[in-house]
Structure formats: C-alpha cells, structure tokens
Design a protein around this motif. Structure first.
Motif, PDB file in Angstrom:
ATOM      1  N   MET A   1      -2.340  11.934  -2.753  1.00  0.00           N
ATOM      2  CA  MET A   1      -2.458  12.336  -1.409  1.00  0.00           C
ATOM      3  C   MET A   1      -1.107  11.526  -0.717  1.00  0.00           C
ATOM      4  SD  MET A   1      -6.388  11.668  -0.486  1.00  0.00           S
ATOM      5  CE  MET A   1      -6.726  10.805  -1.945  1.00  0.00           C
ATOM      6  N   GLU A   2      -0.191  12.318  -0.169  1.00  0.00           N
ATOM      7  CA  GLU A   2       1.144  11.967   0.182  1.00  0.00           C
ATOM      8  C   GLU A   2       0.936  10.655   1.214  1.00  0.00           C
ATOM      9  OE1 GLU A   2       3.887  14.775   1.520  1.00  0.00           O
ATOM     10  OE2 GLU A   2       5.536  13.131   2.030  1.00  0.00           O
ATOM     11  N   TYR A   3       0.185  11.191   2.138  1.00  0.00           N
ATOM     12  CA  TYR A   3       0.279   9.979   3.191  1.00  0.00           C
ATOM     13  C   TYR A   3      -0.277   8.474   2.815  1.00  0.00           C
ATOM     14  CZ  TYR A   3      -1.043   7.446   7.511  1.00  0.00           C
ATOM     15  OH  TYR A   3      -1.076   6.386   8.543  1.00  0.00           O
ATOM     16  N   PRO A   4      -1.459   8.307   2.270  1.00  0.00           N
ATOM     17  CA  PRO A   4      -1.612   6.845   1.753  1.00  0.00           C
ATOM     18  C   PRO A   4      -0.442   6.313   0.627  1.00  0.00           C
ATOM     19  CG  PRO A   4      -3.222   8.455   0.983  1.00  0.00           C
ATOM     20  CD  PRO A   4      -2.379   9.281   1.949  1.00  0.00           C
ATOM     21  N   ILE A   5       0.043   7.174  -0.290  1.00  0.00           N
ATOM     22  CA  ILE A   5       0.817   6.701  -1.228  1.00  0.00           C
ATOM     23  C   ILE A   5       1.886   6.470  -0.330  1.00  0.00           C
ATOM     24  CG2 ILE A   5       2.155   7.456  -3.294  1.00  0.00           C
ATOM     25  CD1 ILE A   5      -0.114   9.348  -4.182  1.00  0.00           C
ATOM     26  N   ASP A   6       2.500   7.068   0.409  1.00  0.00           N
ATOM     27  CA  ASP A   6       3.878   6.806   1.244  1.00  0.00           C
ATOM     28  C   ASP A   6       3.550   5.514   1.835  1.00  0.00           C
ATOM     29  OD1 ASP A   6       6.095   8.072   1.444  1.00  0.00           O
ATOM     30  OD2 ASP A   6       5.749   8.731   3.438  1.00  0.00           O
ATOM     31  N   ARG A   7       2.420   5.470   2.611  1.00  0.00           N
ATOM     32  CA  ARG A   7       2.098   4.347   3.488  1.00  0.00           C
ATOM     33  C   ARG A   7       2.048   2.927   2.822  1.00  0.00           C
ATOM     34  NH1 ARG A   7      -0.487   1.558   7.702  1.00  0.00           N
ATOM     35  NH2 ARG A   7      -2.069   0.196   7.114  1.00  0.00           N
ATOM     36  N   PHE A   8       1.376   2.845   1.505  1.00  0.00           N
ATOM     37  CA  PHE A   8       1.277   1.739   0.626  1.00  0.00           C
ATOM     38  C   PHE A   8       2.460   1.569  -0.047  1.00  0.00           C
ATOM     39  CE2 PHE A   8      -3.540   2.496   1.798  1.00  0.00           C
ATOM     40  CZ  PHE A   8      -3.494   1.515   2.741  1.00  0.00           C
ATOM     41  N   ALA A   9       3.302   2.503  -0.550  1.00  0.00           N
ATOM     42  CA  ALA A   9       4.480   2.180  -1.247  1.00  0.00           C
ATOM     43  C   ALA A   9       5.480   1.481  -0.351  1.00  0.00           C
ATOM     44  CB  ALA A   9       5.078   3.748  -1.743  1.00  0.00           C
ATOM     45  N   MET A  10       5.496   1.932   0.888  1.00  0.00           N
ATOM     46  CA  MET A  10       6.368   1.154   1.999  1.00  0.00           C
ATOM     47  C   MET A  10       6.041  -0.382   1.911  1.00  0.00           C
ATOM     48  SD  MET A  10       7.695   2.170   5.489  1.00  0.00           S
ATOM     49  CE  MET A  10       6.820   3.498   5.763  1.00  0.00           C
ATOM     50  N   GLU A  11       4.883  -0.460   2.118  1.00  0.00           N
ATOM     51  CA  GLU A  11       4.185  -2.037   2.349  1.00  0.00           C
ATOM     52  C   GLU A  11       4.489  -2.606   0.855  1.00  0.00           C
ATOM     53  OE1 GLU A  11       3.451  -3.820   4.508  1.00  0.00           O
ATOM     54  OE2 GLU A  11       2.238  -5.295   3.559  1.00  0.00           O
ATOM     55  N   THR A  12       4.210  -2.132  -0.300  1.00  0.00           N
ATOM     56  CA  THR A  12       4.410  -2.863  -1.484  1.00  0.00           C
ATOM     57  C   THR A  12       5.723  -3.159  -1.570  1.00  0.00           C
ATOM     58  OG1 THR A  12       2.374  -1.770  -2.270  1.00  0.00           O
ATOM     59  CG2 THR A  12       4.182  -2.621  -3.780  1.00  0.00           C
ATOM     60  N   LYS A  13       6.700  -2.086  -1.221  1.00  0.00           N
ATOM     61  CA  LYS A  13       8.389  -2.518  -1.436  1.00  0.00           C
ATOM     62  C   LYS A  13       8.534  -3.654  -0.394  1.00  0.00           C
ATOM     63  CE  LYS A  13      11.249   0.489  -2.287  1.00  0.00           C
ATOM     64  NZ  LYS A  13      11.943   0.145  -3.811  1.00  0.00           N
ATOM     65  N   ARG A  14       7.882  -3.641   0.800  1.00  0.00           N
ATOM     66  CA  ARG A  14       8.211  -4.773   1.700  1.00  0.00           C
ATOM     67  C   ARG A  14       7.836  -5.945   1.415  1.00  0.00           C
ATOM     68  NH1 ARG A  14       6.166  -7.771   5.693  1.00  0.00           N
ATOM     69  NH2 ARG A  14       4.215  -7.576   4.822  1.00  0.00           N
ATOM     70  N   GLN A  15       6.643  -6.002   0.458  1.00  0.00           N
ATOM     71  CA  GLN A  15       6.070  -7.442  -0.083  1.00  0.00           C
ATOM     72  C   GLN A  15       6.998  -7.752  -1.273  1.00  0.00           C
ATOM     73  OE1 GLN A  15       2.205  -6.516  -1.268  1.00  0.00           O
ATOM     74  NE2 GLN A  15       1.297  -6.468   0.968  1.00  0.00           N
ATOM     75  N   LEU A  16       7.491  -6.987  -1.760  1.00  0.00           N
ATOM     76  CA  LEU A  16       8.553  -7.354  -2.913  1.00  0.00           C
ATOM     77  C   LEU A  16       9.769  -7.823  -2.323  1.00  0.00           C
ATOM     78  CD1 LEU A  16       7.816  -4.495  -5.555  1.00  0.00           C
ATOM     79  CD2 LEU A  16       7.833  -7.105  -5.978  1.00  0.00           C
ATOM     80  N   ASP A  17      10.246  -7.321  -1.462  1.00  0.00           N
ATOM     81  CA  ASP A  17      11.604  -7.594  -0.644  1.00  0.00           C
ATOM     82  C   ASP A  17      11.261  -9.254   0.213  1.00  0.00           C
ATOM     83  OD1 ASP A  17      14.273  -7.603   0.043  1.00  0.00           O
ATOM     84  OD2 ASP A  17      13.706  -6.682   1.951  1.00  0.00           O
ATOM     85  N   VAL A  18      10.086  -9.377   0.695  1.00  0.00           N
ATOM     86  CA  VAL A  18       9.704 -10.601   1.187  1.00  0.00           C
ATOM     87  C   VAL A  18       9.700 -11.688  -0.130  1.00  0.00           C
ATOM     88  CG1 VAL A  18       7.791 -12.149   2.130  1.00  0.00           C
ATOM     89  CG2 VAL A  18       8.166  -9.878   2.832  1.00  0.00           C
ATOM     90  N   LEU A  19       9.120 -11.546  -1.217  1.00  0.00           N
ATOM     91  CA  LEU A  19       9.255 -12.218  -2.295  1.00  0.00           C
ATOM     92  C   LEU A  19      10.688 -12.664  -2.681  1.00  0.00           C
ATOM     93  CD1 LEU A  19       6.134 -11.408  -4.419  1.00  0.00           C
ATOM     94  CD2 LEU A  19       6.563 -13.228  -2.895  1.00  0.00           C
ATOM     95  N   ASP A  20      11.346 -11.318  -2.809  1.00  0.00           N
ATOM     96  CA  ASP A  20      12.639 -11.510  -3.302  1.00  0.00           C
ATOM     97  C   ASP A  20      13.729 -12.350  -2.399  1.00  0.00           C
ATOM     98  OD1 ASP A  20      14.069 -10.372  -5.568  1.00  0.00           O
ATOM     99  OD2 ASP A  20      15.591  -9.565  -4.225  1.00  0.00           O
ATOM    100  N   ARG A  21      13.732 -12.173  -0.990  1.00  0.00           N
ATOM    101  CA  ARG A  21      14.389 -12.850  -0.411  1.00  0.00           C
ATOM    102  C   ARG A  21      13.853 -14.616  -0.425  1.00  0.00           C
ATOM    103  NH1 ARG A  21      16.612  -9.674   4.412  1.00  0.00           N
ATOM    104  NH2 ARG A  21      16.435  -7.526   3.433  1.00  0.00           N
TER     105      ARG A  21
END
Ligand SMILES: N[C@@H](CCC(=O)N[C@@H](CS)C(=O)NCC(=O)O)C(=O)O
Length: 296
Positions: free
Chosen positions: A173-193
C-alpha cells in the motif's frame, strides 16, 4: 482480506478474522497467558529468555561485553523462546514479561528473583548492576540515556511501521510505505548527523546506547533488514556505516549475535547458551555433525 484502499471502520472494532500479515498467527487483541508452562532455570545467576532478533541480541551483546570485562556475575543461561510457536504466551514467560515479548531477564543472584523486561530497562539494569557502559558523569549519562530511549521510541516506526508495510503486510500500500519510508530515512539521517561528529552515540565512549541502536539501524544500513537497502538508499548514510562496521568488529558483539539465533549460517547459530565454551562446541553446524556421527 480487507480492502485497504477503501475501508469504513465499524462503530466498534472487533476481532473477527486474522489480518493476513506475516505474524497473523501470533497477533491477538488480548494479553495474558494462553497455556501453562514453567520456564526452565539453569545454573547461572542470570536467566535470559529470548530469540536472536534485533531486540534479543541487544541483551546477549551486553552480557558478552560484561563477561569480556571480567564480570563473572554476568554469566548467563540463554533459553530459546520461539515466538512463532507462541512460547511468549506460556504462563512462566508471562510472569517474567507481562507484555509477552522477548527478551525477558530474570536475575536469580539475590535472595529473591528479579524480573526485568523491555530492552531499555534490561540494558540499564545490567549497566547499573555492573557499573559498565553507562557513563556516570551527568552530561555524558544524559546523552547516553537520550540515545537509548531514542531507540525505544524510534524502532517501532522502523519495524512495526516501515518493515511491516514494506515486507510483511498482505499487499503493498503506497500510503503507509511512503509515510514510514520517510520516517525511517529521517531517523537514519538523525543518526548520520550525530555520528558525523561523534565516534559513538553517547560521544567518545561505546555504551548501552550503541548496543541498543546497532542491531536495528546497523543492520538496516547494511541492507540486511526487510530487503530494503536499495529502496532506502542506505549507502548514503556514510557515518552510520562507519559506526556499524566499527561495532561489528567487537568480539563480544560477534558472540552476542550468535546466541538464540535460529537463521543464517549453521556455524553462526547457537540456539541456547549455557556455558562460554558453547560457542566452540554447540553451534548448529557442530550439533549437526555430532548427530550425524551418532547416527552412524
Ligand atoms: N520494546 C520491546 C520490544 C520487544 C519485541 O518487540 N519483541 C518481539 C520480537 S523482536 C516479540 O517478542 N514479538 C512477539 C509478539 O509480539 O508476540 C523491547 O525493547 O524489549
């Protein structure tokens, strides 16, 4: 299967049918034991009831790190809890963890057994008991606990959110995959910084924050979770990858990862650990060889 695109919730939700997801056989809307079953108890002070998932290995890594530092009181028996078979709903397990999720720890070193559940609590309990891997200086301690609890609050979006809808749900389903992919990438960016300027999450020193975060986000950064490496462009998180590899090089981490592991190379699976020598003698490849030799 419900039509996920167009669903009008009823006035009152009720559990009428399995939801079709990968774990539908163990999901239910109630807590408590489904059957009577005592937990086994071994000879060591600490009894761990677990499985080699990212949540499970946090605790086995911690215990192996403590043993590597010479803490004999951290000797443990690690018993296998097969969550796919519903072992987490046995009465003994529910007494150790009313939330019915691995891992659960019982400390039997004192006059009365102490149960601890939730990995954040288990890691803190062990760090305080042995005076290791949790800084005592207030600023460093605050930083360490902040990242430890960051993991507790963040990983459900990665696992229960992204992982569930990307890999386990009955349809894409596009909506939940999109929503949680965005959040997962944001979290990876938090850690990366954070890891761009700091060797470890709490700062200069390796700590329980790294032990909590690494099994989830290290595996994700290596493309090992949900087959989603390419989808999430994990190669972009260079500092997370540097930190992941650094931690993967620790001998205690490598031992901890093997305990209660029921997948991967047979030589990497130590289903139960009751003695330090088990890593040499009781991995699945060795047990398989022994069984074959006995058989003739
Ligand atoms: N927040 C918990 C998460 C534990 C958890 O989700 N455990 C999963 C396996 S990784 C489990 O036991 N699932 C079985 C179930 O949900 O019935 C912790 O950190 O200890």
């Amino acid at each position: 299967m419900p039509d996920t695109q167009d669903y009008t919730p009823p006035k009152v939700w009720s559990w009428t049918k399995p939801n079709g997801g990968r774990f539908e056989n163990i999901n239910r809307p109630t807590a408590g034991a489904t059957h009577e079953k005592e937990l086994p108890v071994g000879r060591h002070p600490l009894q761990l009831y677990s499985l080699g998932t990212p949540n499970g290995v946090k605790v086995t890594i911690m215990l192996e790190e403590l043993l590597a530092r010479g803490h004999k009181g951290a000797e443990y028996d690690a018993w296998l809890i097969k969550i796919g078979d519903g072992d987490q709903f046995g009465s003994g397990f529910v007494a150790a963890n009313p939330n019915s999720k691995i891992p659960a720890l019982v400390d039997r070193s004192g006059p009365k057994p102490i149960r601890v559940f939730e990995t954040g609590a288990i890691l803190m309990y062990l760090a305080e008991k042995f005076g290791e891997l949790l800084p005592t200086e207030p600023a460093a301690r605050a930083e360490c606990l902040s990242w430890l609890f960051w993991q507790m609050g963040s990983a459900p979006y990665l696992g229960g959110g992204f992982g569930h809808f990307y890999a386990y749900a009955p349809s894409k389903m596009e909506y939940p995959i999109d929503r949680f992919a965005m959040e997962t990438k944001r979290q990876l960016d938090v850690l990366d910084r954070r890891l761009a300027d700091n060797e470890y999450l709490a700062g200069r020193d390796y700590s329980i924050a790294d032990i909590a975060v690494w099994p989830w986000y290290g595996a994700l950064a290596k493309g090992l979770l949900y087959g989603a490496g390419e989808f999430l462009s994990v190669q972009d998180y260079k500092h997370v990858l540097r930190w992941t590899d650094q931690i993967a090089g620790r001998p205690a981490v490598n031992r901890g990862r093997m305990v209660n592991r029921t997948f991967g190379e047979p030589s990497s699976q130590l289903h139960e650990r009751h003695d330090a020598s088990d890593f040499e003698t009781r991995t699945q490849d060795k047990i398989g060889e022994a069984a074959a030799a006995e058989g003739g």
